[in-house]
Write a protein that holds these residues in place. Structure first.
Motif, PDB file in Angstrom:
ATOM      1  N   LYS A  13       7.275   2.570  -6.741  1.00 55.14           N
ATOM      2  CA  LYS A  13       6.774   1.832  -7.903  1.00 55.14           C
ATOM      3  C   LYS A  13       6.170   0.487  -7.506  1.00 55.14           C
ATOM      4  CE  LYS A  13       9.932   3.896 -11.306  1.00 55.14           C
ATOM      5  NZ  LYS A  13      11.035   3.632 -12.284  1.00 55.14           N
ATOM      6  N   TRP A  14       6.525   0.006  -6.319  1.00 57.29           N
ATOM      7  CA  TRP A  14       5.970  -1.263  -5.850  1.00 57.29           C
ATOM      8  C   TRP A  14       4.568  -1.104  -5.278  1.00 57.29           C
ATOM      9  CZ3 TRP A  14      10.683  -3.795  -2.851  1.00 57.29           C
ATOM     10  CH2 TRP A  14      11.672  -4.118  -3.793  1.00 57.29           C
ATOM     11  N   ARG A  62      14.492  -4.108   5.815  1.00 61.29           N
ATOM     12  CA  ARG A  62      15.781  -3.451   6.065  1.00 61.29           C
ATOM     13  C   ARG A  62      15.733  -1.960   5.753  1.00 61.29           C
ATOM     14  NH1 ARG A  62      17.773  -8.364   3.464  1.00 61.29           N
ATOM     15  NH2 ARG A  62      18.867  -9.670   5.009  1.00 61.29           N
ATOM     16  N   ASN A  63      14.699  -1.544   5.047  1.00 63.62           N
ATOM     17  CA  ASN A  63      14.612  -0.152   4.609  1.00 63.62           C
ATOM     18  C   ASN A  63      13.376   0.567   5.155  1.00 63.62           C
ATOM     19  OD1 ASN A  63      16.889   0.349   2.471  1.00 63.62           O
ATOM     20  ND2 ASN A  63      16.106  -1.702   2.051  1.00 63.62           N
ATOM     21  N   GLY A  64      13.027   0.254   6.404  1.00 67.42           N
ATOM     22  CA  GLY A  64      11.985   1.023   7.082  1.00 67.42           C
ATOM     23  C   GLY A  64      10.603   0.430   7.093  1.00 67.42           C
ATOM     24  N   GLY A  65      10.376  -0.661   6.348  1.00 63.97           N
ATOM     25  CA  GLY A  65       9.079  -1.315   6.378  1.00 63.97           C
ATOM     26  C   GLY A  65       8.076  -0.692   5.425  1.00 63.97           C
ATOM     27  N   ALA A  66       6.907  -1.314   5.355  1.00 63.44           N
ATOM     28  CA  ALA A  66       5.855  -0.874   4.440  1.00 63.44           C
ATOM     29  C   ALA A  66       4.487  -1.146   5.044  1.00 63.44           C
ATOM     30  CB  ALA A  66       5.972  -1.603   3.095  1.00 63.44           C
ATOM     31  N   GLN A  67       3.503  -0.423   4.548  1.00 64.96           N
ATOM     32  CA  GLN A  67       2.102  -0.694   4.850  1.00 64.96           C
ATOM     33  C   GLN A  67       1.570  -1.610   3.760  1.00 64.96           C
ATOM     34  OE1 GLN A  67       0.925   0.572   7.620  1.00 64.96           O
ATOM     35  NE2 GLN A  67      -1.271   0.154   7.559  1.00 64.96           N
ATOM     36  N   ALA A  76       0.829  -1.208   0.000  1.00 66.56           N
ATOM     37  CA  ALA A  76       0.000   0.000   0.000  1.00 66.56           C
ATOM     38  C   ALA A  76       0.863   1.257   0.000  1.00 66.56           C
ATOM     39  CB  ALA A  76      -0.911   0.008   1.227  1.00 66.56           C
ATOM     40  N   ARG A  77       1.900   1.238   0.836  1.00 68.18           N
ATOM     41  CA  ARG A  77       2.786   2.403   0.934  1.00 68.18           C
ATOM     42  C   ARG A  77       4.191   1.926   1.277  1.00 68.18           C
ATOM     43  NH1 ARG A  77       0.551   4.773   4.892  1.00 68.18           N
ATOM     44  NH2 ARG A  77       2.067   4.290   6.504  1.00 68.18           N
ATOM     45  N   TYR A  78       5.162   2.306   0.428  1.00 66.70           N
ATOM     46  CA  TYR A  78       6.559   1.962   0.683  1.00 66.70           C
ATOM     47  C   TYR A  78       7.441   3.067   0.120  1.00 66.70           C
ATOM     48  CZ  TYR A  78      11.075  -0.442   0.434  1.00 66.70           C
ATOM     49  OH  TYR A  78      12.407  -0.775   0.564  1.00 66.70           O
ATOM     50  N   ALA A  79       8.014   3.856   1.006  1.00 69.25           N
ATOM     51  CA  ALA A  79       8.827   4.999   0.594  1.00 69.25           C
ATOM     52  C   ALA A  79      10.085   4.560  -0.140  1.00 69.25           C
ATOM     53  CB  ALA A  79       9.199   5.847   1.812  1.00 69.25           C
TER      54      ALA A  79
END
Length: 528
Positions: free
Chosen positions: A354-355, A380-385, A347-350
């Motif tokens: 594009k993902w 490893r890069n802050g996680g995602a929703q 849903a959200r990945y800074a």
């Protein structure tokens, strides 16, 4: 009567204090609204069959429901063919951070689906300093009414950080003090999120102790329970135990049966709660009408035992030669193979926008990697929703039919953009009423309306909202039953609902004749 100088000074001080007390949390000035909706189909929030009639709104209150004569100076709205009901009360939102923003404070995506009251502080997360949060909302104005819960995860984190252990006696006392202060500042109860850090490390007795504080103030206990999958029934039992031992009424947040191991267990969960209710327990729940949930990728796939400590310590654990392979194996087991990644959509990945909108399997295919490699890279890069398609339509519909299950979104303040969030933040209420009640007739329309109005008002023990009654606050929704539908989808979630004609928040028109008004008519509602 003559008074001494000291007496006169005392009276002056009391007068000053009195004015300050009146100003604190005082009701804002009522709008000059004077409107009569004529020949409208009235759903009053009780669950009773609808009736045709008139509704008169004067200022910030409902003046008359039923037959309204000529009203001097009133705007007359011919609402024949339309429906009117109380504003929708969302018991479970994560609007806290958005509502204090410059544009987010309007809460447009909630107003635009008919929501006039949002409960924040859910899943144990949100502002711990309730007084400061309320003050900020009142200073900037807010588009919907707001109720807040004391957040267990925030309280525990403030005292213990992200520690995986029971609290000491002194730490528990500090948590009790923070809970007490939150309740004194106007919180409506205690919330927990027992799959999230650090609350996931708490034992039942810790939660009972804090729930007792909330109970002392007449608050409720709302919980994202410890397990919504294979351990669903045990997690509900824990919530019931907390209610029994603390004296709190219990509310199960976004009730579901998530994952194949839980599919079909909704009937057992309903029976368990029904049995407790028959014994006199005050137990309720809420639900969003979708087969997918949404939370962090970490909470979805990474076992709690690996998530303690700081972010730096967590990332180091992923790369540790001994612990890293264990984490990887546990995540792969939960994923259920390469195709298991199809159920989890970003849903959200800074780290790589594009993902967003793609599932793990599709991303892995594009990147020529395995889904587990994508998970570990994100972590490893802050996680995602993420959005997780883990429920069945049969379980969703069974919960929906229960008279003690309210409708609630579990969403947050959203503005159209590149992210691909769960559509519930835009479409929960029109989906329940428009799709499931009006179109599919899974439940009667009056039942669906009550699940969004009178029932949540009763759960909160509100005495002046949730029903169409004279003297109640004018939180009002007028919709066209033929067109009131959710338009937000999992592919294109940033779409506002259709078919709303009017939304009034404390008498202020947030939607008027189908047009959004950008109004700040909401109020902070403090629990007394």
């Amino acid at each position: 009567m003559r008074r001494s100088a000291n007496t006169r000074a005392l009276f002056a001080l009391l007068a000053t204090c009195g004015s300050q007390l009146f100003a604190y949390g005082a009701e804002p000035k009522a709008p000059d609204t004077n409107v009569v909706f004529r020949n409208v189909t009235i759903y009053d929030g009780t669950g009773a069959k609808p009736a045709k009639g008139d509704v008169h709104i004067k200022g910030d209150k409902i003046a008359t429901v039923g037959t309204v004569g000529k009203v001097a100076g009133a705007q007359e709205v011919d609402a024949d063919g339309l429906a009117i009901c109380p504003g929708f009360i969302d018991l479970h939102t994560h609007c806290d951070p958005g509502l204090t923003g410059k544009t987010g404070r309007f809460n447009k995506n909630y107003v635009a689906q008919g929501c006039t009251l949002a409960v924040t502080g859910n899943c144990g997360s949100g502002p711990v300093d309730v007084g400061a949060f309320f003050k900020k909302l009142e200073e900037g104005g807010v588009g919907t009414n707001v109720i807040h819960l004391a957040p267990h995860n925030g309280i525990r984190s403030e005292v213990m950080k992200n520690a995986n252990r029971p609290p000491t006696a002194d730490e528990l006392r500090k948590m009790e003090q923070l809970t007490d202060q939150a309740m004194r500042d106007g919180a409506w109860g205690l919330s927990t999120g027992l799959i999230y850090n650090p609350g996931t490390y708490s034992k039942t007795d810790e939660i009972v102790a804090l729930a007792k504080v909330a109970a002392k103030h007449g608050g409720l206990y709302a919980s994202h329970i410890r397990n919504e999958g294979g351990g669903l029934l045990g997690a509900i039992e824990e919530a019931l135990t907390i209610g029994k031992e603390s004296g709190c009424r219990v509310h199960v947040s976004h009730i579901k049966a998530s994952g194949k191991s839980a599919w079909g267990k909704s009937g057992d969960a309903v029976a368990l709660i029904e049995a407790a209710r028959k014994k006199g327990a005050e137990v309720t729940a809420d639900q969003y009408p979708y087969v997918a949930s949404s939370t962090s990728l970490r909470a979805t796939l990474v076992p709690a035992k690996y998530r303690e400590g700081t972010e730096k310590e967590y990332v180091a654990r992923l790369d540790d030669p001994q612990t890293g392979p264990k984490i990887k194996a546990d995540i792969e087991k939960d994923l259920g193979g390469r195709d298991g990644g199809t159920r989890i959509q970003i849903a959200r990945y800074a780290g790589n926008p594009k993902w967003q909108g793609k599932n793990l399997t599709a991303i892995a295919h594009d990147e020529k990697k395995e889904p587990i490699d994508i998970v570990l890279e994100i972590e490893r890069n802050g996680g995602a929703q993420v959005v997780n398609f883990g429920m069945t339509e049969e379980d969703v519909r069974l919960y929906m039919k229960q008279p003690w299950v309210a409708t609630a979104s579990d969403g947050g303040v959203q503005t159209p953009g590149a992210t691909v969030p769960h559509p519930r933040s835009y479409g929960t209420f029109p989906r329940k009423i428009g799709l499931y009640a009006i179109e599919e007739k899974i439940v009667p329309v009056e039942f669906a309306v009550r699940s969004a109005t009178g029932l949540p008002a009763d759960i909160l023990k509100l005495t002046d909202r949730g029903y169409l009654k004279p003297g109640y606050f004018a939180d009002i929704v007028v919709f066209d039953p033929n067109t009131f539908r959710d338009t937000a989808t999992f592919e294109k979630p940033h779409q506002y609902a259709a078919g709303l004609k009017w939304v009034l928040v404390n008498g202020h028109a947030a939607i008027k004749n189908g047009e959004y008004q950008e109004a700040l008519g909401g109020r902070v509602l403090r629990h007394r």
